[in-house]
Design a protein around this motif. Structure first.
Motif, short mmCIF file in Angstrom:
data_model
loop_
_atom_site.label_atom_id
_atom_site.label_comp_id
_atom_site.label_asym_id
_atom_site.label_seq_id
_atom_site.Cartn_x
_atom_site.Cartn_y
_atom_site.Cartn_z
N VAL A 117 0.82 -1.21 0.00
CA VAL A 117 0.00 0.00 0.00
C VAL A 117 0.86 1.26 0.00
O VAL A 117 0.38 2.33 -0.35
CB VAL A 117 -0.95 0.01 1.21
CG1 VAL A 117 -1.97 -1.11 1.09
CG2 VAL A 117 -0.18 -0.12 2.53
N ASP A 118 2.11 1.17 0.40
CA ASP A 118 3.05 2.29 0.36
C ASP A 118 4.29 1.83 -0.41
O ASP A 118 5.21 1.25 0.17
CB ASP A 118 3.43 2.72 1.78
CG ASP A 118 4.26 3.99 1.79
OD1 ASP A 118 4.78 4.38 0.74
OD2 ASP A 118 4.40 4.60 2.88
N PRO A 119 4.33 2.04 -1.73
CA PRO A 119 5.44 1.50 -2.53
C PRO A 119 6.82 2.00 -2.09
O PRO A 119 7.78 1.23 -2.10
CB PRO A 119 5.11 1.99 -3.95
CG PRO A 119 3.63 2.23 -3.94
CD PRO A 119 3.32 2.71 -2.56
N ARG A 120 6.91 3.27 -1.70
CA ARG A 120 8.23 3.78 -1.31
C ARG A 120 8.77 3.07 -0.08
O ARG A 120 9.92 2.63 -0.04
CB ARG A 120 8.14 5.29 -1.06
CG ARG A 120 9.50 5.88 -0.64
CD ARG A 120 9.39 7.34 -0.27
NE ARG A 120 10.68 7.88 0.13
CZ ARG A 120 10.87 9.12 0.59
NH1 ARG A 120 9.82 9.95 0.69
NH2 ARG A 120 12.08 9.52 0.94
N GLN A 121 7.95 2.95 0.95
CA GLN A 121 8.39 2.29 2.18
C GLN A 121 8.69 0.82 1.93
O GLN A 121 9.67 0.28 2.44
CB GLN A 121 7.33 2.43 3.26
CG GLN A 121 7.76 1.91 4.62
CD GLN A 121 6.70 2.11 5.68
OE1 GLN A 121 5.62 2.62 5.40
NE2 GLN A 121 7.00 1.72 6.91
N VAL A 171 2.51 -2.85 7.81
CA VAL A 171 3.83 -3.34 8.18
C VAL A 171 4.77 -3.10 7.01
O VAL A 171 4.59 -3.70 5.94
CB VAL A 171 3.80 -4.84 8.54
CG1 VAL A 171 5.19 -5.33 8.89
CG2 VAL A 171 2.83 -5.10 9.68
N ALA A 172 5.74 -2.21 7.16
CA ALA A 172 6.74 -1.92 6.12
C ALA A 172 6.07 -1.57 4.79
O ALA A 172 6.50 -2.01 3.72
CB ALA A 172 7.69 -3.10 5.95
N GLY A 173 5.01 -0.77 4.86
CA GLY A 173 4.33 -0.36 3.64
C GLY A 173 3.38 -1.39 3.08
O GLY A 173 2.92 -1.24 1.95
N CYS A 174 3.07 -2.43 3.84
CA CYS A 174 2.19 -3.51 3.37
C CYS A 174 0.99 -3.64 4.29
O CYS A 174 1.12 -3.45 5.51
CB CYS A 174 2.93 -4.84 3.29
SG CYS A 174 4.34 -4.81 2.15
#
Length: 273
Positions: A117-121, A171-174
């Motif tokens: 959900v957060d590609p950069r992270q 968790v870590a952009g997921c």
């Protein structure tokens, strides 16, 4: 002789020129088409697909996300485009030693699906799967400490919902979509105890059923005895029924002693006289 020498040199020049032309053509093709080096896209033109996340870095700094499509990737600054897949990923944890609320040690394993959900992270972490695995194993240990072993054996669906609620934060952009407890491994001594308890329960049920059957048989015999006592003629009818031939079988042989059959009606009065 000179003409032959020039012919050989000309032929060599042609071959060298053809090789150089093929090298240049291959380089231009690779530059315009773009290459994928790991997760990095290079080339003058870069294509981003709908099933990908694309991140743009200018001179080593994050600039933004690149939408799907074909993009011109040339400029004075260094441009790096990295891609990540959008599909859901599956992760199965190794069996983890945990302790339940009733101080019993056993092993748990779970299968988890998650998506970015957060590609950069998600791209900038060292090991994405390791972060998700750590979060799931930590949640499993906390879940085991809150419930008894019997709950893990009988209330699996409720515990799956509780585990997913504990992993609701990214968790870590997921984002974790599902998490299911797939394996509950018990030590040999606990398995032996549970087997003995279940065997005792089954033996008790079998004894109860035998007692119910014997009680029903005795009740039936008691009813038959009361009926025979009030109606002695029923004994004769039962004997005749036993002597009758059924289903093509041979008629049975019945040996009776003196006075075995009781007379009925007028015959009884005659015999009494």
């Amino acid at each position: 002789m000179l003409r032959e020498t020039w012919s050989f040199e000309g032929l060599l020049t042609v071959f060298l020129g053809l090789g150089f032309f093929l090298l240049v053509l291959s380089a231009l093709r690779r530059a315009f088409k773009g290459l994928t080096v790991g997760q990095r896209r290079t080339g003058i033109f870069v294509t981003v697909y709908e099933w990908e996340h694309a991140l743009l870095y200018l001179d080593g700094r994050f600039s933004g996300l690149v939408p799907p499509g074909r993009h011109f990737n040339l400029g004075l600054r260094q441009r790096d485009i990295y891609t990540l897949r959008r599909y859901e990923r599956f992760l199965t944890t190794v069996p983890l030693d945990v302790m339940s609320a009733d101080k019993l040690v056993f092993r748990l394993a779970a299968t988890t699906t998650y998506e970015i959900v957060d590609p950069r992270q998600a791209f900038e972490v060292i090991d994405l799967d390791a972060h998700v695995r750590l979060a799931v194993t930590t949640a499993l240990a906390k879940l085991a400490a809150e419930h008894t072993l019997e709950a893990f054996l009988t209330e699996r669906a409720t515990l799956d919902e509780r585990l997913l609620a504990m992993l609701s934060a990214p968790v870590a952009g997921c984002m974790i979509k599902t998490s299911t407890i797939t394996t509950v491994t018990l030590p040999p001594e606990i398995r032996r105890l549970i087997t003995e308890v279940e065997r005792a329960k089954l033996e008790g049920l079998a004894t109860l059923e035998r007692a119910r059957g014997e009680h029903a048989a005795l009740r039936s015999l008691a009813n038959a005895a009361r009926m025979l006592k009030g109606n002695p003629e029923l004994m004769n009818l039962r004997v005749l029924q036993s002597l009758s031939v059924t289903n093509g079988k041979r008629s049975p042989t019945l040996v009776l002693g003196q006075g075995a059959l009781l007379p009925i009606g007028n015959d009884a009065e005659t015999m009494d006289e």
